[in-house]
Design a protein around this motif. Structure first.
Motif, short mmCIF file in Angstrom:
data_model
loop_
_atom_site.label_atom_id
_atom_site.label_comp_id
_atom_site.label_asym_id
_atom_site.label_seq_id
_atom_site.Cartn_x
_atom_site.Cartn_y
_atom_site.Cartn_z
N GLN A 1 0.86 -1.20 0.00
CA GLN A 1 0.00 0.00 0.00
C GLN A 1 0.88 1.24 0.00
O GLN A 1 2.12 1.16 0.06
N ILE B 1 3.14 4.52 -0.37
CA ILE B 1 4.27 4.92 -1.23
C ILE B 1 4.85 3.70 -1.94
O ILE B 1 5.15 3.75 -3.14
N ASP C 1 5.85 -7.66 1.41
CA ASP C 1 5.10 -7.00 2.49
C ASP C 1 4.75 -8.03 3.55
O ASP C 1 4.66 -9.23 3.27
N ASP D 1 8.70 -10.31 6.74
CA ASP D 1 8.77 -9.40 7.88
C ASP D 1 10.20 -8.89 7.90
O ASP D 1 11.14 -9.64 8.22
N VAL D 2 10.39 -7.63 7.53
CA VAL D 2 11.75 -7.10 7.36
C VAL D 2 12.54 -7.07 8.67
O VAL D 2 13.75 -6.90 8.65
N ASN E 1 11.45 0.29 1.71
CA ASN E 1 10.35 1.25 1.90
C ASN E 1 9.50 0.95 3.13
O ASN E 1 8.88 1.86 3.68
N SER F 1 13.48 7.09 3.49
CA SER F 1 13.70 7.58 4.86
C SER F 1 12.67 8.67 5.16
O SER F 1 11.49 8.52 4.81
N TYR G 1 11.10 7.16 15.65
CA TYR G 1 11.06 7.17 14.18
C TYR G 1 12.23 7.98 13.62
O TYR G 1 12.96 7.50 12.75
N LYS H 1 15.27 6.59 11.40
CA LYS H 1 15.49 7.07 10.03
C LYS H 1 16.87 7.71 9.89
O LYS H 1 17.52 7.58 8.85
N GLY I 1 8.87 14.71 2.88
CA GLY I 1 8.17 15.41 3.95
C GLY I 1 6.86 14.66 4.16
O GLY I 1 6.84 13.43 4.13
N VAL J 1 3.48 12.94 3.17
CA VAL J 1 2.95 12.31 1.96
C VAL J 1 1.56 11.79 2.27
O VAL J 1 1.34 11.22 3.35
N THR K 1 -0.74 9.26 2.61
CA THR K 1 -0.82 7.79 2.64
C THR K 1 -1.51 7.35 3.93
O THR K 1 -1.69 8.16 4.86
N1 LIG Z 1 3.46 9.00 4.64
C1 LIG Z 1 4.32 9.93 4.96
O1 LIG Z 1 3.97 11.10 5.23
C2 LIG Z 1 5.80 9.61 4.97
C3 LIG Z 1 6.70 10.67 5.13
C4 LIG Z 1 8.07 10.40 5.15
C5 LIG Z 1 8.52 9.10 5.00
N2 LIG Z 1 7.64 8.09 4.86
C6 LIG Z 1 8.17 6.72 4.74
O2 LIG Z 1 7.73 6.12 3.53
C7 LIG Z 1 7.65 4.71 3.71
C8 LIG Z 1 6.27 4.23 3.28
O3 LIG Z 1 5.32 4.88 4.08
P1 LIG Z 1 3.76 4.87 3.76
O4 LIG Z 1 3.26 6.19 4.16
O5 LIG Z 1 3.49 4.37 2.39
O6 LIG Z 1 3.30 3.79 4.86
P2 LIG Z 1 2.05 2.81 4.92
O7 LIG Z 1 1.78 2.56 6.36
O8 LIG Z 1 0.95 3.29 4.05
O9 LIG Z 1 2.66 1.46 4.28
C9 LIG Z 1 3.69 0.77 4.92
C10 LIG Z 1 3.75 -0.64 4.36
O10 LIG Z 1 4.84 -1.30 5.01
C11 LIG Z 1 4.41 -2.59 5.42
N3 LIG Z 1 5.21 -3.01 6.57
C12 LIG Z 1 5.20 -2.46 7.81
N4 LIG Z 1 6.01 -3.18 8.63
C13 LIG Z 1 6.54 -4.18 7.88
C14 LIG Z 1 7.43 -5.24 8.16
N5 LIG Z 1 7.92 -5.43 9.40
N6 LIG Z 1 7.79 -6.07 7.16
C15 LIG Z 1 7.27 -5.91 5.92
N7 LIG Z 1 6.38 -4.94 5.59
C16 LIG Z 1 6.03 -4.08 6.58
C17 LIG Z 1 2.93 -2.42 5.75
O11 LIG Z 1 2.25 -3.67 5.72
C18 LIG Z 1 2.49 -1.46 4.66
O12 LIG Z 1 2.09 -2.14 3.48
C19 LIG Z 1 7.94 4.43 5.20
O13 LIG Z 1 9.28 4.03 5.35
C20 LIG Z 1 7.70 5.79 5.83
O14 LIG Z 1 8.44 5.95 7.02
C21 LIG Z 1 6.28 8.31 4.83
#
Ligand SMILES: NC(=O)c1ccc[n+]([C@@H]2O[C@H](COP(=O)([O-])OP(=O)(O)OC[C@H]3O[C@@H](n4cnc5c(N)ncnc54)[C@H](O)[C@@H]3O)[C@@H](O)[C@H]2O)c1
Length: 256
Positions: free
Chosen positions: A18, A20, A39, A65-66, A92, A143, A157, A161, A188, A190, A192
């Motif tokens: 899901q 990003i 995932d 599971d990362v 990611n 990150s 967090y 990061k 910054g 996003v 999601t």
């Molecule tokens: N959304 C924002 O505003 C934002 C801003 C800066 C950085 N980020 C970074 O971007 C990346 C993606 O974020 P997003 O907003 O799409 O998040 P999200 O929560 O929408 O998606 C995260 C995905 O990671 C998977 N995941 C979580 N833990 C896991 C694990 N242990 N093993 C495997 N998969 C796992 C989840 O199942 C999910 O599908 C992240 O690293 C987040 O820190 C997001």
């Protein structure tokens, strides 16, 4: 076609079920890459794999599971046996405990550090020997600007990061001789699911919108596509001389 060099190459995108990660997977597939959608949620991974396959390339759902070393190793072995090679790893998968420092539990701390730092280490560690053997590879970690400017309520967090950014720089230094680059993208805010309820924070909707207008020079927060486009660039030949960088993709919110 732009990014012709990526056609037929293979990427692993963790957390691609899901948000990003999904957009990154679809964007890489859109230029002809075969993509492993890795995932911890097998249902969403399968759904995204279906969307990738609909673009006419191979899409492989991998349950991972990362935070688990054996699971990260298994992910790499599965992708190698199903897709033959790994050209690009996109770290990611992420999570955030958005809490005041004084409310943060030990569990929150370990969960954030496990996914956002240890997960990046474990997946990179699993894939690097293969990349060294091929004298080629791209490691891209999603990150956060939080690592640079230390947003409030993100202690675990931001610390994790920041660690991931440093790890990318060390990998860049150690692995450059094998033609492997390692970079971090720092978004910054996003739009999601991860942003979820934290989005308006203490400010409430109206004040938050004002704040975005003032602090984001381009006047909006990111779409997932903005982050995916930067990832595509770093994966491609056009970025072959870029390594060890922490690139903010944030409409100018952070300017270093
Ligand atoms: N959304 C924002 O505003 C934002 C801003 C800066 C950085 N980020 C970074 O971007 C990346 C993606 O974020 P997003 O907003 O799409 O998040 P999200 O929560 O929408 O998606 C995260 C995905 O990671 C998977 N995941 C979580 N833990 C896991 C694990 N242990 N093993 C495997 N998969 C796992 C989840 O199942 C999910 O599908 C992240 O690293 C987040 O820190 C997001």
């Amino acid at each position: 076609m732009a990014y012709e060099d990526l056609k037929g190459k293979v990427a692993i995108v963790t957390g691609a079920g899901q948000g990003i990660g999904e957009t990154i997977a679809l964007t890489l597939a859109g230029v002809g890459m075969n993509v492993a959608i890795a995932d911890k949620n097998p249902v969403t991974a399968e759904q995204v794999a279906g969307k990738v396959q609909a673009l006419g390339v191979k899409g492989l759902a991998v349950h991972v599971d990362v935070t688990d070393p054996a699971s990260a190793e298994q992910m790499v072995q599965t992708v190698l046996s199903e897709l033959g090679q790994i050209d690009v790893l996109v770290n990611n998968a992420g999570r955030i405990a958005y809490k005041k420092f004084t409310d943060l539990t030990l569990e929150d701390w370990y969960d954030d550090v496990n996914v956002n730092l240890h997960g990046v280490y474990l997946c990179s560690r699993a894939v690097v020997p293969h990349m060294i053997k091929r004298r080629s590879g791209r490691i891209i970690t999603i990150s956060s600007d939080s690592a640079k400017i230390a947003e409030i309520y993100t202690a675990a967090y931001s610390a994790a990061k920041g660690g991931a950014n440093a790890l990318m720089k060390v990998l860049a230094r150690e692995l450059g001789r094998y033609n492997i680059t390692a970079n971090a993208i720092c978004p910054g805010m996003v739009k999601t699911p991860l942003l979820g309820d934290t989005f308006f924070g203490d400010l409430g909707e109206e004040k938050m919108k004002q704040m975005i207008k003032v602090t984001y020079p381009l006047g909006r927060i990111a779409e997932t596509q903005d982050v995916a486009d930067a990832t595509l660039f770093l994966a491609s030949d056009a970025a072959k001389y870029i390594t060890g960088q922490t690139i903010s993709v944030d409409g100018g919110y952070v300017m270093y």
